[in-house]
Design a protein around this motif. Structure first.
Motif, short mmCIF file in Angstrom:
data_model
loop_
_atom_site.label_atom_id
_atom_site.label_comp_id
_atom_site.label_asym_id
_atom_site.label_seq_id
_atom_site.Cartn_x
_atom_site.Cartn_y
_atom_site.Cartn_z
N GLU A 175 0.83 -1.20 0.00
CA GLU A 175 0.00 0.00 0.00
C GLU A 175 0.87 1.25 0.00
OE1 GLU A 175 -4.26 -1.03 2.10
OE2 GLU A 175 -2.61 -0.34 3.36
N PHE A 176 1.74 1.33 0.99
CA PHE A 176 2.53 2.55 1.17
C PHE A 176 3.81 2.46 0.34
CE2 PHE A 176 -0.07 2.52 5.02
CZ PHE A 176 -0.55 3.83 5.00
N ARG A 177 3.67 2.81 -0.92
CA ARG A 177 4.84 2.83 -1.79
C ARG A 177 4.64 3.92 -2.83
NH1 ARG A 177 7.65 -2.09 -5.26
NH2 ARG A 177 9.29 -0.80 -6.15
N LYS A 178 5.62 4.78 -2.98
CA LYS A 178 5.53 5.86 -3.95
C LYS A 178 5.60 5.28 -5.36
CE LYS A 178 7.69 10.24 -5.31
NZ LYS A 178 7.88 9.89 -6.72
N ARG A 179 4.61 5.63 -6.18
CA ARG A 179 4.54 5.15 -7.55
C ARG A 179 4.20 6.31 -8.48
NH1 ARG A 179 1.52 1.21 -4.66
NH2 ARG A 179 2.43 -0.89 -4.75
N THR A 180 4.67 6.21 -9.71
CA THR A 180 4.22 7.14 -10.73
C THR A 180 2.80 6.74 -11.14
OG1 THR A 180 5.06 5.78 -12.55
CG2 THR A 180 6.58 7.39 -11.58
N LEU A 181 2.14 7.59 -11.91
CA LEU A 181 0.79 7.27 -12.37
C LEU A 181 0.81 5.99 -13.22
CD1 LEU A 181 -2.20 7.87 -12.73
CD2 LEU A 181 -1.61 9.42 -14.60
N GLY A 182 1.83 5.88 -14.08
CA GLY A 182 1.94 4.69 -14.91
C GLY A 182 2.11 3.43 -14.09
N GLN A 183 2.91 3.51 -13.03
CA GLN A 183 3.10 2.34 -12.16
C GLN A 183 1.83 2.01 -11.39
OE1 GLN A 183 6.44 3.92 -9.97
NE2 GLN A 183 7.94 2.75 -11.15
N SER A 184 1.07 3.04 -11.00
CA SER A 184 -0.20 2.80 -10.31
C SER A 184 -1.19 2.10 -11.23
CB SER A 184 -0.78 4.12 -9.81
OG SER A 184 0.02 4.69 -8.79
N ILE A 185 -1.23 2.52 -12.50
CA ILE A 185 -2.12 1.88 -13.47
C ILE A 185 -1.70 0.43 -13.68
CG2 ILE A 185 -2.86 1.87 -15.88
CD1 ILE A 185 -2.68 4.92 -15.84
N GLN A 186 -0.40 0.21 -13.82
CA GLN A 186 0.09 -1.15 -14.01
C GLN A 186 -0.24 -2.03 -12.80
OE1 GLN A 186 4.32 -1.39 -14.66
NE2 GLN A 186 4.26 -3.52 -15.30
N ASN A 187 -0.07 -1.48 -11.61
CA ASN A 187 -0.39 -2.23 -10.40
C ASN A 187 -1.88 -2.53 -10.32
OD1 ASN A 187 0.66 -3.29 -7.79
ND2 ASN A 187 -0.73 -1.78 -6.91
N SER A 188 -2.70 -1.58 -10.75
CA SER A 188 -4.16 -1.78 -10.74
C SER A 188 -4.55 -2.89 -11.71
CB SER A 188 -4.87 -0.48 -11.12
OG SER A 188 -4.53 0.56 -10.22
N LEU A 189 -3.90 -2.94 -12.87
CA LEU A 189 -4.19 -4.00 -13.83
C LEU A 189 -3.81 -5.37 -13.25
CD1 LEU A 189 -2.96 -2.31 -17.13
CD2 LEU A 189 -5.30 -2.98 -16.61
N SER A 190 -2.69 -5.42 -12.53
CA SER A 190 -2.28 -6.67 -11.91
C SER A 190 -3.29 -7.10 -10.85
CB SER A 190 -0.89 -6.52 -11.28
OG SER A 190 0.08 -6.21 -12.26
N GLN A 191 -3.76 -6.15 -10.05
CA GLN A 191 -4.77 -6.47 -9.04
C GLN A 191 -6.08 -6.92 -9.70
OE1 GLN A 191 -4.35 -2.56 -7.24
NE2 GLN A 191 -3.83 -3.49 -5.28
N PHE A 192 -6.46 -6.23 -10.75
CA PHE A 192 -7.67 -6.59 -11.48
C PHE A 192 -7.58 -8.02 -12.00
CE2 PHE A 192 -10.10 -6.80 -15.45
CZ PHE A 192 -11.33 -6.32 -15.03
N ARG A 193 -6.44 -8.35 -12.59
CA ARG A 193 -6.26 -9.69 -13.15
C ARG A 193 -6.23 -10.75 -12.04
NH1 ARG A 193 -2.34 -8.41 -16.18
NH2 ARG A 193 -0.66 -8.94 -14.75
N ALA A 194 -5.58 -10.43 -10.93
CA ALA A 194 -5.43 -11.40 -9.85
C ALA A 194 -6.74 -11.64 -9.09
CB ALA A 194 -4.35 -10.93 -8.87
N PHE A 195 -7.57 -10.61 -8.96
CA PHE A 195 -8.75 -10.72 -8.11
C PHE A 195 -10.06 -10.83 -8.89
CE2 PHE A 195 -5.96 -7.87 -5.31
CZ PHE A 195 -5.34 -8.98 -4.75
N MET A 196 -9.98 -10.83 -10.23
CA MET A 196 -11.20 -10.84 -11.03
C MET A 196 -12.04 -12.08 -10.76
SD MET A 196 -13.02 -9.17 -13.05
CE MET A 196 -14.58 -9.59 -13.80
N GLY A 197 -11.41 -13.22 -10.57
CA GLY A 197 -12.14 -14.46 -10.33
C GLY A 197 -13.00 -14.37 -9.08
N GLN A 198 -12.42 -13.86 -7.99
CA GLN A 198 -13.17 -13.72 -6.75
C GLN A 198 -14.31 -12.72 -6.90
OE1 GLN A 198 -10.65 -13.51 -3.06
NE2 GLN A 198 -8.98 -13.43 -4.52
#
Length: 609
Positions: free
Chosen positions: A338-361
């Protein structure tokens, strides 16, 4: 020590570290010594000058060191591209051969439907192709140039327009697989019926040979690429519908990566098809022999790339299964900070990873249930209540008071609040057991519903444009942060509204930009589906008179599509807003840096050559 004395005493070390970072010096000893010095200065400044610019400067400088350590040198090479087309694609096509056959059969049946329907009903052609296109072509035929439609634009403009549109169709065929294969099948049927009706039209005018040897110059590759993209969508849909021994989230993740490989291979095909349509098809006077040669070469290329050589390669050259490194495992769940400085691009990439990982649930515990309830509720509403509404079928803004009244407002608000609750539970790593969900429903759901009522009421009752005004008054990640903290607390108690508002203000502009990016993707996907499928379905249903009350039927179809896309995209909005919120908080208070200082005890060899 005053701030000016502190700066004067240490600025030469800070400048030296900046110089090393700018010229990418490979001296790890010097870098380590300076970093230890500057990190100590940051700790001192955070204690004695917490609200001064020197603390922000040192925070930024130390962050640059970590960014340099974590960045990887990108080496551009043609080798991965060559390996993709010479090995990975061949194995993937062979493994997915049943999806290719299914896509081809669906398209062929649709072409036959288009031919038979046009032969039996002269009005069918106008329903499918439109009055303006038919009238234009009739005019061209009467003027002695039936293929003049391909000469109407400047070649380069036509090339880029056609290529981009074809790639959009392929992407749409792939994405529609998320509707459980049905969306992809509908798109294949739509294009196949159009092709059948189109070809029969020229046949009825006695121009079949002329049209065939003109249209299929580019159509051989273009139609083949649509069928290939359809196979990718079918693979994606099967991953959703038939997870086999995997959980649904893992199955979707695997299927999506397989499908992406196939749909990616269509991009060069669409470029070639766009070039032929723009620069060659317009040359209607070239000999039939030359046209036939282009068509045969195009057909041979497609059959070789997607039929013969994949079979030959897997049969005689390399019959080992594809090295699918993307196969996820359930024993290593996705981890995020949670507490990690990210650029906007990194935040979007992280969101896509979360979306892919949690979509099934999310699909299992929220989306599937919400969708069923909504279909029942919307069907009841449209069939029994909506006839009193003066509805224009060209108005596609359906999620509003004009077409939904208070009934759909209540249904949507409850659905959004429930989806929000499940998404936040997943984010907070709360197990989705019946007991935990009941606790959240009792203590968290009422607060969640209350929080989302403000923005949703603006959207539903006032209008879409007022969302812009709302974004200027309320940070978009403020809502997600409040709900996330209420859910984490588990008792329904609210955090400090002013404190959270202040923290959200750190990255207000970044959050608006991130929100706008997801919104752009959301609207593009929505209007692509509506434009490609909505009008076709409505006209097809109206023509066959399947349902009574065409306006009601159209509202039902369009509202269903809108709602599915909205709830499907919703996790991306929430994950991105939370990532931006915690990233700005971490950057402002240097939380992630302080954590990393603790492990920075030995010299790093990252910068050694």
């Amino acid at each position: 020590m005053t701030e000016s004395q502190f700066i004067e005493k240490n600025k030469k070390y800070w400048q030296e570290l900046e110089n090393i970072l700018e010229r990418k010096d490979n001296d790890p000893d010097k870098l380590h010594n300076l970093f230890v010095k500057v990190s100590g200065d940051l700790a001192y400044a955070s204690t004695f000058y917490p609200k001064r610019s020197v603390r922000a400067y040192l925070n930024q400088l130390t962050q640059k060191v970590f960014d340099s350590m974590e960045s990887k040198k990108t080496v551009w090479s043609i080798v991965p591209i060559k390996r993709f087309f010479s090995e990975i694609l061949l194995k993937e096509v062979y493994r997915s051969r049943k999806a290719f056959v299914f896509s081809f059969v669906i398209f062929a049946i649709a072409v036959l439907i288009g031919i038979v329907s046009s032969a039996n009903n002269p009005d069918f052609l106008r329903v499918i192709l439109g009055d303006s296109y038919v009238e234009m072509t009739d005019t061209n035929i009467n003027e002695g140039d039936p293929m003049a439609v391909y000469k109407g634009s400047e070649q380069s403009d036509m090339f880029f327009g056609i290529t981009i549109n074809n790639i959009r169709v392929a992407f749409l065929a792939f994405v529609l697989g998320l509707f459980g294969t049905l969306g992809t099948i509908i798109l294949l049927m739509h294009n196949g019926i159009m092709l059948g009706a189109f070809q029969y039209y020229f046949y009825s005018k006695g121009l079949f040979i002329t049209s065939f040897f003109t249209i299929w110059i580019h159509g051989t590759i273009e139609i083949s690429a649509i069928i290939i993209a359809g196979a990718a969508g079918i693979i994606l849909g099967n991953g959703l519908l038939f997870p086999k021994t995997y959980d649904r989230g893992t199955s979707i993740q695997m299927a999506s990566k397989r499908a992406v490989r196939i749909v990616t291979s269509t991009i060069p095909l669409f470029v070639i098809a766009g070039f032929l349509e723009s620069f060659v098809t317009r040359l209607t006077d070239i000999p039939f022999f030359a046209k036939a040669l282009i068509i045969l070469i195009s057909l041979a290329m497609i059959l070789y790339m997607y039929v013969y050589y994949p079979w030959y390669y897997n049969k005689y050259i390399d019959d080992t299964p594809i090295d699918d490194q993307s196969n996820p495992t359930n024993d290593k769940p996705y981890q995020y900070e949670e507490f990690r400085k990210r650029t906007l691009g990194q935040s979007i990439q992280n969101s896509l990873s979360q979306f892919r990982a949690f979509m099934g649930q999310y699909y299992k515990h929220a989306l599937s249930k919400i969708f069923i309830v909504f279909i029942i509720g919307i069907t009841f509403y449209q069939l029994f209540l909506a006839e009193i509404i003066n509805y224009d079928k060209n108005d596609i803004v359906l999620l509003s008071y004009k077409h939904g009244g208070f009934f759909l407002f209540t249904l949507f608000a409850l659905g959004i609040a429930y989806a929000y609750m499940i998404i936040i539970m997943i984010y907070n790593k709360i197990k989705l057991t019946s007991k935990n969900k009941m606790i959240q429903l009792k203590y968290v759901f009422p607060s969640t519903l209350l929080i989302i009522l403000l923005p949703f009421s603006v959207f539903y009752f006032v209008g879409n444009l007022w969302i812009i005004v709302l974004l200027l008054v309320l940070p978009p990640h403020y809502i997600s942060a409040l709900i996330q903290k209420i859910s984490k607390n588990g008792t329904g108690s609210w955090p400090s509204l002013s404190k959270e508002y202040s923290r959200a203000g750190y990255s207000w502009i970044i959050a608006i930009i991130g929100f706008s990016i997801i919104l752009f993707f959301h609207l593009t996907l929505t209007f692509s589906i509506i434009g490609s499928l909505g009008s076709f379905f409505f006209d097809f249903i109206s023509w066959h008179d399947i349902f009574s009350g065409h306006n009601v039927t159209h509202v039902l179809i369009m509202t269903t599509v809108h709602l599915f896309i909205f709830f499907f995209i919703l996790p991306m909005y929430i994950y991105l807003m939370l990532n931006i919120y915690y990233s700005s908080w971490a950057a402002h208070d240097a939380i992630d840096l302080q954590k990393r200082f603790e492990g920075f005890g030995e010299k790093s060899t990252i910068f050694e050559s």
